[in-house]
Scaffold this motif. Structure first.
Motif, mmCIF file in Angstrom:
data_model
loop_
_atom_site.group_PDB
_atom_site.id
_atom_site.type_symbol
_atom_site.label_atom_id
_atom_site.label_comp_id
_atom_site.label_asym_id
_atom_site.label_seq_id
_atom_site.Cartn_x
_atom_site.Cartn_y
_atom_site.Cartn_z
ATOM 1 N N LYS A 154 0.940 -1.307 0.038
ATOM 2 C CA LYS A 154 -0.083 -0.053 -0.013
ATOM 3 C C LYS A 154 0.869 1.487 -0.048
ATOM 4 O O LYS A 154 0.709 2.143 0.906
ATOM 5 C CB LYS A 154 -1.069 -0.017 1.194
ATOM 6 N N LEU A 155 1.841 1.419 -0.858
ATOM 7 C CA LEU A 155 2.583 2.625 -0.857
ATOM 8 C C LEU A 155 1.994 3.302 -1.943
ATOM 9 O O LEU A 155 1.570 3.123 -3.289
ATOM 10 C CB LEU A 155 4.111 2.070 -1.464
ATOM 11 N N GLU A 156 1.857 4.544 -1.694
ATOM 12 C CA GLU A 156 1.476 5.794 -2.610
ATOM 13 C C GLU A 156 2.886 6.425 -3.162
ATOM 14 O O GLU A 156 3.459 7.198 -2.360
ATOM 15 C CB GLU A 156 0.744 6.794 -1.877
ATOM 16 N N VAL A 157 2.857 6.083 -4.533
ATOM 17 C CA VAL A 157 4.362 6.138 -4.998
ATOM 18 C C VAL A 157 4.445 7.628 -5.867
ATOM 19 O O VAL A 157 5.655 7.818 -6.851
ATOM 20 C CB VAL A 157 5.018 5.084 -5.612
ATOM 21 N N GLU A 158 3.258 8.392 -6.052
ATOM 22 C CA GLU A 158 3.406 9.555 -6.826
ATOM 23 C C GLU A 158 2.860 10.563 -6.089
ATOM 24 O O GLU A 158 2.436 10.632 -4.930
ATOM 25 C CB GLU A 158 2.412 9.472 -7.988
ATOM 26 N N PRO A 159 3.498 11.881 -6.315
ATOM 27 C CA PRO A 159 3.062 12.998 -5.625
ATOM 28 C C PRO A 159 1.537 13.278 -5.642
ATOM 29 O O PRO A 159 0.946 13.105 -6.956
ATOM 30 C CB PRO A 159 3.989 14.367 -6.162
ATOM 31 N N ARG A 160 0.966 13.877 -4.591
ATOM 32 C CA ARG A 160 -0.382 14.147 -4.546
ATOM 33 C C ARG A 160 -0.694 15.347 -5.428
ATOM 34 O O ARG A 160 -0.078 16.533 -5.527
ATOM 35 C CB ARG A 160 -0.890 14.012 -3.224
#
Length: 260
Positions: free
Chosen positions: A90-96
């Motif tokens: 569950k890694l969020e790997v892009e800038p929000r």
């Protein structure tokens, strides 16, 4: 610590970017508070080659460059494995959307320092950027921490997880958050985390794997810095500086041990 409980002073992350870095930034933003990102332009391969040749000689530098190129190609061929790792962890790997990003030429340059001084953060976290000079550090308005993908001081420098594995030291496949001084990963150790390399992991995906089990220590260290409660620990380990493996060492070791 929830974001609503965080100190009101800003958080700055200085980085060269990458999926593993954004995963860490987003975790800190969720659990501590908003993060301002100072994004440096990575050094060119030519600059890297010349710098390493000065320090280690041309043969080692060219061999290391070969491994870096092979590793980058490996990311393309092993993209499926990385995608599964990202999903499972569950890694969020892009800038929000709306993420503040300040572009600078170098993390060690005047424009970087000026950007940080303007923000007046409570803590600066380095993650995958150039070494910061002693002069630059002396002008920082707050504690400066570094997230390092290796257990220090035993695996300072590059590819700490890889070197732990090929050294038969899998129990030290881990990461460190430490204070920054003028040395290479020599600052006082604040937090460490250890995990396991899993099937299919390679030197190309170690950064993602390590980030997955290291989010907590980064959150804790940043929170401690904001609260003025930084405390160092003594890992009781020998100190050694490591570099990228040369292409001939990397291929031979991979064929012989299965560690890639």
């Amino acid at each position: 610590m929830a974001a609503s409980e965080s100190n009101t002073r800003p958080i700055v992350v200085v980085t060269g970017g990458g999926q593993h870095v954004w995963a860490m930034i987003n975790a800190i933003a969720d659990r501590v508070g908003p993060v301002s990102v100072v994004l440096e332009t990575p050094e060119s391969k030519k600059q890297l080659l010349r710098g390493r040749a000065r320090r280690q000689g041309w043969i080692s530098a060219i061999g290391q460059l070969g491994t870096m190129i092979l590793s980058r190609l490996g990311k393309r061929f092993l993209a499926g494995h990385s995608a599964r790792l990202i999903a499972e962890e569950k890694l969020e790997v892009e800038p929000r959307p709306g993420q503040e990003i300040i572009q600078v030429a170098s993390a060690n340059g005047l424009e970087c320092l000026q950007a940080i001084q303007k923000i007046r953060p409570g803590v600066v976290l380095l993650n995958g950027c150039r070494l910061i000079s002693a002069e630059m550090l002396s002008k920082m308005p707050c504690p400066v921490l570094n997230y390092h993908a290796g257990i220090t001081p035993k695996y300072r420098g590059m590819n700490g997880g890889y070197w732990a594995l090929v050294s038969g030291d899998a129990e030290n496949f881990g990461t460190t958050v430490h204070l920054v001084d003028a040395g290479v990963d020599t600052g006082g150790v604040l937090k460490q985390a250890r995990g396991r390399s899993k099937k299919g992991d390679t030197i190309s995906s170690h950064a993602l794997r390590q980030t997955a089990f290291s989010r907590d220590i980064c959150v804790e260290a940043v929170s401690d810095a904001l609260a003025g409660k930084l405390t160092t620990i003594d890992p009781g380990l020998p100190s050694k500086l490591w570099y990228h493996p040369t292409i001939w060492f990397y291929v031979w070791t991979g064929l012989r041990t299965g560690i890639w």
